[in-house]
Design a protein around this motif. Structure first.
Motif, mmCIF file in Angstrom:
data_model
loop_
_atom_site.group_PDB
_atom_site.id
_atom_site.type_symbol
_atom_site.label_atom_id
_atom_site.label_comp_id
_atom_site.label_asym_id
_atom_site.label_seq_id
_atom_site.Cartn_x
_atom_site.Cartn_y
_atom_site.Cartn_z
ATOM 1 N N VAL A 120 0.832 -1.205 0.000
ATOM 2 C CA VAL A 120 0.000 0.000 0.000
ATOM 3 C C VAL A 120 0.868 1.257 0.000
ATOM 4 O O VAL A 120 0.497 2.279 -0.589
ATOM 5 C CB VAL A 120 -0.966 0.013 1.209
ATOM 6 N N ILE A 121 2.035 1.193 0.638
ATOM 7 C CA ILE A 121 2.957 2.332 0.600
ATOM 8 C C ILE A 121 3.477 2.516 -0.821
ATOM 9 O O ILE A 121 3.644 3.648 -1.301
ATOM 10 C CB ILE A 121 4.108 2.126 1.595
ATOM 11 N N LEU A 122 3.729 1.404 -1.511
ATOM 12 C CA LEU A 122 4.162 1.464 -2.909
ATOM 13 C C LEU A 122 3.091 2.119 -3.775
ATOM 14 O O LEU A 122 3.402 2.883 -4.698
ATOM 15 C CB LEU A 122 4.462 0.050 -3.418
ATOM 16 N N LEU A 123 1.839 1.859 -3.461
ATOM 17 C CA LEU A 123 0.736 2.489 -4.181
ATOM 18 C C LEU A 123 0.797 4.009 -4.017
ATOM 19 O O LEU A 123 0.618 4.764 -4.984
ATOM 20 C CB LEU A 123 -0.592 1.944 -3.653
ATOM 21 N N LEU A 124 1.074 4.454 -2.801
ATOM 22 C CA LEU A 124 1.200 5.884 -2.538
ATOM 23 C C LEU A 124 2.398 6.469 -3.291
ATOM 24 O O LEU A 124 2.321 7.567 -3.859
ATOM 25 C CB LEU A 124 1.346 6.119 -1.035
ATOM 26 N N LEU A 125 3.506 5.732 -3.333
ATOM 27 C CA LEU A 125 4.697 6.200 -4.047
ATOM 28 C C LEU A 125 4.432 6.309 -5.549
ATOM 29 O O LEU A 125 4.921 7.228 -6.206
ATOM 30 C CB LEU A 125 5.867 5.256 -3.786
ATOM 31 N N PHE A 126 3.659 5.372 -6.094
ATOM 32 C CA PHE A 126 3.312 5.436 -7.508
ATOM 33 C C PHE A 126 2.517 6.704 -7.808
ATOM 34 O O PHE A 126 2.754 7.377 -8.823
ATOM 35 C CB PHE A 126 2.505 4.194 -7.910
ATOM 36 N N VAL A 127 1.556 7.025 -6.944
ATOM 37 C CA VAL A 127 0.749 8.235 -7.137
ATOM 38 C C VAL A 127 1.639 9.476 -7.073
ATOM 39 O O VAL A 127 1.524 10.393 -7.909
ATOM 40 C CB VAL A 127 -0.368 8.313 -6.082
ATOM 41 N N MET A 128 2.551 9.503 -6.109
ATOM 42 C CA MET A 128 3.454 10.645 -5.976
ATOM 43 C C MET A 128 4.379 10.746 -7.187
ATOM 44 O O MET A 128 4.654 11.845 -7.687
ATOM 45 C CB MET A 128 4.262 10.518 -4.683
ATOM 46 N N TYR A 129 4.862 9.599 -7.668
ATOM 47 C CA TYR A 129 5.732 9.599 -8.850
ATOM 48 C C TYR A 129 4.980 10.151 -10.060
ATOM 49 O O TYR A 129 5.519 10.971 -10.823
ATOM 50 C CB TYR A 129 6.220 8.177 -9.126
ATOM 51 N N PHE A 130 3.734 9.708 -10.236
ATOM 52 C CA PHE A 130 2.927 10.168 -11.375
ATOM 53 C C PHE A 130 2.738 11.685 -11.324
ATOM 54 O O PHE A 130 2.953 12.390 -12.324
ATOM 55 C CB PHE A 130 1.566 9.465 -11.367
ATOM 56 N N PHE A 131 2.332 12.209 -10.172
ATOM 57 C CA PHE A 131 2.078 13.644 -10.073
ATOM 58 C C PHE A 131 3.375 14.446 -10.154
ATOM 59 O O PHE A 131 3.379 15.567 -10.673
ATOM 60 C CB PHE A 131 1.325 13.961 -8.775
ATOM 61 N N SER A 132 4.472 13.889 -9.653
ATOM 62 C CA SER A 132 5.754 14.582 -9.755
ATOM 63 C C SER A 132 6.195 14.681 -11.213
ATOM 64 O O SER A 132 6.674 15.735 -11.663
ATOM 65 C CB SER A 132 6.818 13.861 -8.928
ATOM 66 N N ALA A 133 6.042 13.569 -11.953
ATOM 67 C CA ALA A 133 6.382 13.588 -13.378
ATOM 68 C C ALA A 133 5.496 14.565 -14.132
ATOM 69 O O ALA A 133 5.961 15.318 -15.006
ATOM 70 C CB ALA A 133 6.251 12.179 -13.962
ATOM 71 N N MET A 134 4.214 14.569 -13.798
ATOM 72 C CA MET A 134 3.287 15.509 -14.437
ATOM 73 C C MET A 134 3.648 16.950 -14.074
ATOM 74 O O MET A 134 3.588 17.858 -14.923
ATOM 75 C CB MET A 134 1.855 15.197 -13.989
ATOM 76 N N GLY A 135 4.044 17.168 -12.826
ATOM 77 C CA GLY A 135 4.425 18.506 -12.386
ATOM 78 C C GLY A 135 5.655 19.031 -13.104
ATOM 79 O O GLY A 135 5.724 20.219 -13.449
ATOM 80 N N THR A 136 6.633 18.155 -13.349
ATOM 81 C CA THR A 136 7.847 18.598 -14.060
ATOM 82 C C THR A 136 7.522 18.984 -15.498
ATOM 83 O O THR A 136 8.163 19.880 -16.066
ATOM 84 C CB THR A 136 8.915 17.491 -14.047
ATOM 85 N N ILE A 137 6.543 18.302 -16.088
ATOM 86 C CA ILE A 137 6.132 18.640 -17.459
ATOM 87 C C ILE A 137 5.394 19.974 -17.483
ATOM 88 O O ILE A 137 5.643 20.835 -18.341
ATOM 89 C CB ILE A 137 5.242 17.523 -18.048
#
Length: 657
Positions: free
Chosen positions: A465-482
């Protein structure tokens, strides 16, 4: 500003990515080879076809991005590709997807409440300081109230009107009671309930599927419908599992014979359907030879091992008195470090003693640090000598002590061996970590001990479940950099740096490093949003540099997905796992018991003689220790009950009936 984490050039990063893609593609070819180069098996209908299809598409997309030199979307492709290899992660993701409808219903009610109060606030505070600041129009009013729900601006937001009229507090207090205290907790309750239901559903589905497949397998092995399967057929099953199913733990010949003994509870050397239905449970067993716990002294110096003085040493090292002595040394160590650090702890200006950096043991403090290191080394040597490495390494506390001790030894050698670095404070910092072991004194109190034991069991299981949270953070971080990469800047040549100065809250808090200029910085921003506090000061900076308010949607959706949904899933998991582990720990307790003369069960393990199990000759000699190790975090196993059942004989007559 960025996190200075860009260690590779663009060319180097692309080469590494191409290498990784090649490795993934190579393993996909190996999987195809394992299926006999048969594409019908490789794309077998169901999950296998879906996963292999997605992987091929993603690998193709990644290579295409490198070829055309446009890797903007590659971070998302990499994230999805990783997800296709994480089965437990996929389970948790499906669980979240199932609970979304119920969450949406509650969020809809929450949205209606926010819109109603926003509308009412615009009318109520029209023409006032409160209205101009927080409710100039419906959209701003709704945004103000959303920030209220996150508690980032409460009670600051209501102070302009509350200072002049106390009755205005009714508006804000009633809103917070309905939205924050009721509806947000209702979402948490819904997530917890759905999470529990999903786990129960998974258990039932797994149990039903296992029983169905085992019955089919039994029918294949029993074509004459005799109701029994021979030992040879079961052994052939173990051989097939070893050869064709790498996801299942490989079984040695002795382990296969032991498992057959546990299956054959009536001692007939054949397996009935009822016995075969325990096949999955028996595979959860892990075996350890008692001889594996023999120490080097016991093996190579038997005379010394049996001598009176060595046995006395063993008794002393294993005694509580020895542990009390080590605890006393740890307390003394902590006290000396506290005395040595007192000037810094009290806020005094301290000039470092030049002797700390001369590479010699020429101060009292350095001498004490060295003595403590020697004591800890002797403790490790004595425990490993007396108990053997295997038993010693099974204790997490021992391994923590071992790692810290090894680091302290290397630090001591590094500091005092002639070289450019001779600062003895390095040893003190490492030895300070050893003092953390003093928490065991806290855990000597039963309630604290229970919290500690449960935490040790929960943390590894929470990885999915922590990995699930990290995936969400990774997605939004990648989107934020774009979307927002490079917009937060202090470069005088960039006009945005002057625009950003107008965001007073952002500038006053010196939030320059809170940006999306790189992935690491983006992840830090998102972690700040998870914590919730002061996120509006960060968001306002992005409003100024983007020249609009559409950036609010980015922060809103992350709060919705990351905080309200995924973070509540983490909380639900911890709640569920806590009570599950609490029950498991209670089940592990109990006096040592004998089971039909077959085994001695103590705690969560059973000691038994391997030559004969429930009346079945195994052909295996020696003493063994059996443990039940569930493969899934949502599998609740009463370990003592499971072991008791496996060591209990059943009569042939009963079995045939």
């Amino acid at each position: 500003p960025n996190a200075s984490a860009m260690w590779l050039s663009v060319t180097e990063s692309r080469r590494i990515e191409l290498t990784c893609i090649s490795i993934i593609a190579f393993f996909m070819v190996l999987e195809l080879g394992r299926d006999g180069l048969d594409f019908r098996l490789f794309f077998y209908p169901g999950a296998k076809r879906l996963l292999h299809g997605i992987r091929i598409v993603l690998v193709t997309a990644l290579v295409s991005g490198l070829v055309v030199e446009n890797t903007t979307l590659n971070p998302f492709f990499r994230m999805i590709l990783l997800a296709t290899h994480l089965r437990n992660f996929q389970q948790e993701l499906l669980s979240v997807m199932k609970m979304i409808p119920q969450i949406v219903y509650i969020l809809t009610v929450l949205g209606i409440v926010v819109i109603f109060y926003g509308w009412f606030g615009v009318v109520l505070f029209y023409g006032t300081e409160q209205g101009d600041a927080s409710f100039p129009n419906l959209i701003e009013g709704v945004w103000t109230l959303w920030i209220c729900i996150t508690t980032a601006n409460y009670p600051d937001v209501m102070m302009p009107s509350y200072n002049s009229n106390r009755l205005s507090g009714i508006f804000f207090v009633s809103f917070m009671i309905i939205s924050f205290f009721y509806l947000m907790n209702l979402i948490l309750a819904g997530v917890v309930n759905n999470f529990d239901n999903n786990i129960e559903q998974r258990k039932e589905e797994r149990s039903t599927l296992a029983a169905s497949l085992l019955k089919k397998a039994f029918q294949v092995m029993d074509p004459d419908d005799t109701g029994r399967v021979s030992r040879e057929a079961i052994m052939l099953v173990f051989y097939i599992l070893n050869e064709d199913f790498p996801e299942i733990r490989r079984l040695s010949k002795d382990e296969a014979n032991l498992i057959f003994g546990f299956l054959d509870r009536d001692g007939s050397s054949t397996i009935t359907l009822d016995e075969f239905l325990d096949f999955g449970n028996v595979l959860l067993l892990e075996f350890t030879k008692e001889s594996d716990y023999a120490t080097l002294v016991e093996i190579y110096l038997p005379k010394v091992y049996h001598s009176w003085w060595y046995q006395f040493l063993c008794i002393a090292v294993r005694s509580k008195g020895f542990e009390y002595f080590i605890d006393f040394v740890l307390v003394l160590n902590a006290a000396i470090i506290a005395i040595q650090s007192y000037p810094q702890l009290s806020g005094e200006d301290v000039t470092m003693n030049p002797h700390y950096g001369d590479g010699y043991i020429d101060t009292v403090w350095e001498l004490m640090e060295t003595i403590f290191t020697i004591v800890y080394v002797l403790e490790v040597i004595l425990k490993v000598t007396v108990d053997g490495w295997k038993k010693y390494s099974e204790s997490p506390r021992n391994m923590f002590d071992f790692v810290i001790t090894v680091l302290a030894v290397f630090a001591t050698l590094y500091v005092y061996y002639p070289n450019a670095y001779s600062d003895s404070r390095l040893i003190r910092f490492i030895v300070m970590a050893r003092v953390l072991r003093l928490t065991r004194l806290l855990f000597a109190v039963k309630p604290f001990e229970l919290v500690g034991i449960v935490s040790v069991d929960i943390i590894p299981a929470a990885s999915n479940v922590i990995l699930l949270l990290l995936f969400v953070m990774y997605f939004f971080s990648a989107m934020g950099t774009i979307l927002y990469g490079g917009l937060i800047t202090r470069d005088p040549a960039n006009p945005l740096s002057y625009t950003l100065l107008q965001a007073e809250d952002f500038v006053d808090n010196e939030y320059w490093a809170n940006n999306f200029n790189d992935m690491v910085s983006g992840l830090n921003v998102l972690f700040n949003l998870l914590v919730v506090n002061n996120w509006t000061e960060c968001e306002i900076g992005f409003e100024y540099v983007t020249g609009g308010k559409w950036v609010r949607l980015f922060f809103f959706f992350f709060h919705l997905v990351g905080v309200i949904v995924i973070n509540n899933v983490v909380i639900a998991f911890i709640i569920n796992a806590f009570f599950q582990q609490l029950k498991t720990i209670e089940d592990r307790k109990g006096w040592e018991e004998q089971v039909d003369g077959e085994a001695t069960i103590k705690g969560a393990r059973a000691m038994f003689r391997a030559s004969n199990i429930t009346g079945t000759s195994t052909g295996v000699e020696g003493g063994y220790i059996a443990r039940v190790r569930p493969r899934h975090m949502d599998v609740e196993v009463d370990e003592r009950l499971a072991l008791r059942k496996l060591f209990t004989r059943t009569s042939t007559t009963t079995s045939d009936a």
